[in-house]
Motif scaffolding. Structure first.
Motif, mmCIF file in Angstrom:
data_model
loop_
_atom_site.group_PDB
_atom_site.id
_atom_site.type_symbol
_atom_site.label_atom_id
_atom_site.label_comp_id
_atom_site.label_asym_id
_atom_site.label_seq_id
_atom_site.Cartn_x
_atom_site.Cartn_y
_atom_site.Cartn_z
ATOM 1 N N CYS A 1 0.850 -1.193 0.000
ATOM 2 C CA CYS A 1 0.000 0.000 0.000
ATOM 3 C C CYS A 1 0.884 1.240 0.000
ATOM 4 O O CYS A 1 2.047 1.203 0.405
ATOM 5 C CB CYS A 1 -0.888 0.017 1.242
ATOM 6 N N ARG B 1 -7.582 -10.916 8.293
ATOM 7 C CA ARG B 1 -6.299 -10.236 8.325
ATOM 8 C C ARG B 1 -5.477 -10.562 7.080
ATOM 9 O O ARG B 1 -5.505 -11.678 6.577
ATOM 10 C CB ARG B 1 -5.513 -10.624 9.569
ATOM 11 N N ARG C 1 -2.046 -0.792 7.661
ATOM 12 C CA ARG C 1 -2.513 -1.206 8.994
ATOM 13 C C ARG C 1 -3.992 -1.595 8.966
ATOM 14 O O ARG C 1 -4.396 -2.602 9.551
ATOM 15 C CB ARG C 1 -2.296 -0.064 9.981
ATOM 16 N N LYS C 2 -4.798 -0.814 8.249
ATOM 17 C CA LYS C 2 -6.223 -1.124 8.164
ATOM 18 C C LYS C 2 -6.457 -2.453 7.458
ATOM 19 O O LYS C 2 -7.323 -3.245 7.869
ATOM 20 C CB LYS C 2 -6.955 -0.001 7.442
ATOM 21 N N LEU C 3 -5.731 -2.712 6.397
ATOM 22 C CA LEU C 3 -5.903 -3.976 5.685
ATOM 23 C C LEU C 3 -5.546 -5.167 6.565
ATOM 24 O O LEU C 3 -6.135 -6.235 6.447
ATOM 25 C CB LEU C 3 -5.020 -3.992 4.428
ATOM 26 N N CYS C 4 -4.566 -4.956 7.433
ATOM 27 C CA CYS C 4 -4.120 -6.069 8.271
ATOM 28 C C CYS C 4 -5.035 -6.303 9.467
ATOM 29 O O CYS C 4 -5.337 -7.447 9.803
ATOM 30 C CB CYS C 4 -2.682 -5.797 8.736
ATOM 31 N N GLU D 1 -0.860 3.756 7.138
ATOM 32 C CA GLU D 1 -2.203 3.684 7.699
ATOM 33 C C GLU D 1 -3.076 2.722 6.889
ATOM 34 O O GLU D 1 -3.838 1.918 7.456
ATOM 35 C CB GLU D 1 -2.831 5.080 7.725
ATOM 36 N N GLU D 2 -2.977 2.804 5.565
ATOM 37 C CA GLU D 2 -3.767 1.909 4.727
ATOM 38 C C GLU D 2 -3.346 0.458 4.927
ATOM 39 O O GLU D 2 -4.177 -0.450 4.967
ATOM 40 C CB GLU D 2 -3.618 2.301 3.259
ATOM 41 N N SER E 1 -8.092 -4.147 10.500
ATOM 42 C CA SER E 1 -9.444 -3.589 10.639
ATOM 43 C C SER E 1 -10.531 -4.481 10.052
ATOM 44 O O SER E 1 -11.683 -4.396 10.459
ATOM 45 C CB SER E 1 -9.510 -2.205 9.966
ATOM 46 N N GLY E 2 -10.247 -5.316 9.104
ATOM 47 C CA GLY E 2 -11.280 -6.120 8.463
ATOM 48 C C GLY E 2 -11.577 -7.406 9.214
ATOM 49 O O GLY E 2 -10.999 -7.715 10.258
#
Length: 307
Positions: A104, A120, A111-114, A108-109, A116-117
């Motif tokens: 990415c 992981r 971290r979210k992909l890893c 931050e992007e 937040s969803g």
């Protein structure tokens, strides 16, 4: 060969991220079979070489690429999709080394992909910050940045090899130019023969009392010689034209390669290209030599005046 020698990032911006994901596999040696790898290890032991990691294409187990990850949106891309590789057979080795890792633009992007969803994903930012599915976060240390510079070194080496190849081709083409004296000689012969033919025909017409058969025979001989030489001349002219065109093309390619190789050097000197630098150096040397010669003659005249 080593994995780093068989692939490269599609763009320089991905160098650090790819280096981070590949890790120690960056220097792994890709071999066709497990037996080949065993033989290489045995040979390296006998030679007491440094240990190396081998990736045998026939036995490594890789997970299939998750096609859904190609449609996540944002700047996220599969790491394997931002790597250019050759030959195609090593794709399996890259799948083994990269897995379904994502790259990415921002930390931050990634971290979210890893985290937040619902699922992981292993993700890395362009600055080298890696988010593992296990929760471990590792940053883009200076060592990773230093290793990432190897991609640039590899590109420069490739450009230097291309430059050397073009120089060799240019050298071979220049040899062809040596045929120009032969062309000039043939042209001179043809001009001479045509002049002889012209005067022979005129003498034949004006000298009725002379034996016409002898002049006709000479004219025919000259005509035959001309017919033999014209194809040779035409062939040589075509060769010279073709070689000249190739020389111009290779010179252009050589200029492009030189501009890439000496880009930073020229930038530091504030010049457009290396050829400007070479011209300045030659002008400087010529000026120094002229001053030296002028000084010599000045003192020589002074000595003669005193004597």
């Amino acid at each position: 060969g080593r994995l780093i020698d068989l692939c490269e990032p599609v763009h320089r911006r991905y160098q650090i991220a790819i280096t981070k994901v590949l890790g120690k596999n960056m220097d792994a040696i890709v071999v066709d079979s497990e037996q080949c790898g065993r033989d290489c290890i045995q040979y390296m032991k006998e030679q007491r070489s440094e240990p190396s990691t081998f990736i045998p294409l026939d036995t490594i187990q890789v997970k299939p690429t998750n096609e859904k990850l190609r449609n996540l949106g944002g700047s996220a891309k599969l790491v394997i999709d931002v790597i250019r590789y050759d030959p195609p057979q090593i794709k399996k080795a890259l799948q083994y080394a990269c897995g379904n890792s994502l790259v990415c633009d921002t930390m931050e992007e990634a971290r979210k992909l890893c985290f937040s969803g619902t699922e992981r994903h292993k993700a890395v930012a362009l600055d080298g910050t890696l988010f593992s599915k296990s929760g471990i976060i590792s940053g883009g240390a200076s060592d990773i940045k230093r290793k990432a510079k190897r991609w640039d070194e590899k590109a420069v080496d490739g450009l230097k090899r291309s430059r050397d190849r073009y120089l060799e081709e240019l050298k071979e083409l220049n040899i062809t130019r040596r045929k120009e004296p032969e062309l000039n000689n043939l042209t001179s012969q043809i001009n001479g023969l045509e002049t002889r033919l012209k005067y022979s025909k005129r003498d034949r017409d004006s000298s009725i009392d002379q034996t016409m058969a002898e002049y006709n025979k000479e004219a025919a001989t000259i005509e035959n010689e001309l017919e033999d030489l014209r194809p040779v001349l035409k062939n040589l002219e075509n060769q010279i034209d073709d070689r000249s065109l190739k020389i111009d093309e290779n010179q252009d390619k050589l200029n492009v390669v030189e501009d890439k190789v000496f880009k930073d050097f020229c930038k530091n000197l504030g010049i457009d290209n290396i050829r400007q630098y070479e011209e300045k150096q030659l002008s400087k040397q010529w000026y120094q030599r002229r001053v030296a010669v002028g000084t010599f003659f000045f003192f020589q005249n002074l000595i003669e005046i005193e004597v």
